[in-house]
Design an enzyme around this catalytic site. Structure first.
Site, PDB file in Angstrom:
ATOM      1  N   SER A 135       7.890 -10.991  -3.265  1.00  0.00           N
ATOM      2  CA  SER A 135       7.485  -9.595  -3.271  1.00  0.00           C
ATOM      3  C   SER A 135       7.316  -9.170  -4.729  1.00  0.00           C
ATOM      4  O   SER A 135       6.652  -9.848  -5.506  1.00  0.00           O
ATOM      5  CB  SER A 135       8.525  -8.751  -2.539  1.00  0.00           C
ATOM      6  OG  SER A 135       8.216  -7.388  -2.587  1.00  0.00           O
ATOM      7  N   TYR A 149      -0.985  -1.750  -4.379  1.00  0.00           N
ATOM      8  CA  TYR A 149      -0.197  -2.973  -4.577  1.00  0.00           C
ATOM      9  C   TYR A 149       1.256  -2.714  -4.191  1.00  0.00           C
ATOM     10  O   TYR A 149       1.890  -3.515  -3.492  1.00  0.00           O
ATOM     11  CB  TYR A 149      -0.296  -3.422  -6.030  1.00  0.00           C
ATOM     12  CG  TYR A 149       0.507  -4.653  -6.370  1.00  0.00           C
ATOM     13  CD1 TYR A 149       0.072  -5.914  -5.970  1.00  0.00           C
ATOM     14  CD2 TYR A 149       1.692  -4.555  -7.092  1.00  0.00           C
ATOM     15  CE1 TYR A 149       0.813  -7.053  -6.280  1.00  0.00           C
ATOM     16  CE2 TYR A 149       2.429  -5.685  -7.414  1.00  0.00           C
ATOM     17  CZ  TYR A 149       1.984  -6.927  -7.006  1.00  0.00           C
ATOM     18  OH  TYR A 149       2.722  -8.051  -7.314  1.00  0.00           O
ATOM     19  N   LYS A 153       3.363  -4.526  -1.136  1.00  0.00           N
ATOM     20  CA  LYS A 153       4.649  -5.183  -1.343  1.00  0.00           C
ATOM     21  C   LYS A 153       5.766  -4.500  -0.545  1.00  0.00           C
ATOM     22  O   LYS A 153       6.685  -5.165  -0.060  1.00  0.00           O
ATOM     23  CB  LYS A 153       4.990  -5.218  -2.836  1.00  0.00           C
ATOM     24  CG  LYS A 153       4.090  -6.137  -3.649  1.00  0.00           C
ATOM     25  CD  LYS A 153       4.155  -7.580  -3.167  1.00  0.00           C
ATOM     26  CE  LYS A 153       3.431  -8.530  -4.096  1.00  0.00           C
ATOM     27  NZ  LYS A 153       3.494  -9.933  -3.619  1.00  0.00           N
TER      28      LYS A 153
END
Length: 281
Positions: A135, A149, A153
């Site tokens: 991650s 993004y 994650k």
């Protein structure tokens, strides 16, 4: 007992290759995937048949199944999956192009699902295995300029937490790894990537983000090989962690975020509890 690792995102100079080297140091075998596996040929040659390099675009489900089948046929099975492939695009939440948002999620989230689903049948059949989902600190603390993004994650984090519970009775263990700033090539592309922003109000923020990434490139404090070795050591523990933050700066950022979150939630405890039906109601 030697293990077989299946690692995505084997771009030279990246975390994938660091994971491969750490696994090989431990005496294990590695299937390392990359979009351009020819770039790995010179690196892989000294390891002989302990290394298998495979072409893989993780966003292509057909290629995913082919690569997993090839690794299982070559080594007899996969003991450790490392979902490492990913990339961080930047842009504003309001202004980022819709196609770019979907492309980001395809690479950073849906490909993790595809590879995991392809590897799990073999692990379930043997009632043994490790899944390591790489991650990011951004998966626990959103990063300005990287809203999507961070969202991808965060999605990896949520899926990983539930997957861990689902597969634990089947002998499969799951680890989420959250690296901070590591000295890979991840920041190198920003110099050649101008800000593409449709909304002028966000341009100064994104220009600042881009400048910071360029300035940090080559000076990130994290050592990828040390980070990969820490993961190898973690899964060998008798009581392995469920998540592992890598890097001092990342650790500090995550602790600050979680402590701030707990403080804020507790400050509004009375409101949280006030909306329940009264006892017996």
């Amino acid at each position: 007992m030697n293990r077989t690792w299946f690692i995505t995102g084997g771009t030279p100079g990246g975390f994938g290759m660091a994971f491969a080297e750490a696994a090989l140091e431990a005496g294990d075998r590695v299937a390392l995937t990359a979009r351009r596996p020819a770039e790995l040929r010179d690196w892989a040659e000294p390891y002989g048949d302990r290394v298998l390099t495979l072409q893989l675009d993780v966003t292509d489900t057909r290629q995913v199944h082919q690569a997993v089948a090839a690794a299982e046929a070559h080594f007899g099975g996969i003991d450790v999956l490392v979902n490492n492939a990913g990339r961080g695009w930047y842009g504003s939440v309001e202004g980022m192009d819709d196609a770019a948002v979907r492309q980001l999620f395809e690479l950073n989230f849906f490909s993790v699902l595809a590879v995991t689903r392809a590897v799990l049948p073999g692990m379930r059949a043997r009632r043994d295995g490790w899944i390591v989902n790489v991650s990011s600190v951004a998966g626990l603390r959103g990063v300005l300029g990287f809203g999507y993004y961070s969202a991808a994650k965060h999605a990896v984090e949520g899926m990983t937490d539930v997957l861990r519970q689902e597969v634990a009775p089947l002998g499969v263990k799951v680890l989420a790894v959250q690296p901070g700033a590591f000295r890979t090539r991840a920041y190198a592309g920003f110099a050649g990537e101008p800000v593409r922003e449709s909304i002028e109000d966000y341009r100064p923020m994104l220009e600042s983000v881009r400048t910071a990434m360029i300035e940090q490139d080559g000076g990130q404090p994290g050592d990828p090989l040390q980070g990969a070795r820490a993961v190898v050591a973690a899964i060998d523990q008798d009581d392995p962690p469920r998540r592992l933050v890598l890097g001092g700066g990342g650790y500090d950022a995550v602790i600050e975020e979680l402590e701030s979150m707990i403080t804020e939630i507790r400050a509004h405890e009375s409101v949280s509890r006030s909306v329940d039906f009264a006892p017996g109601g």
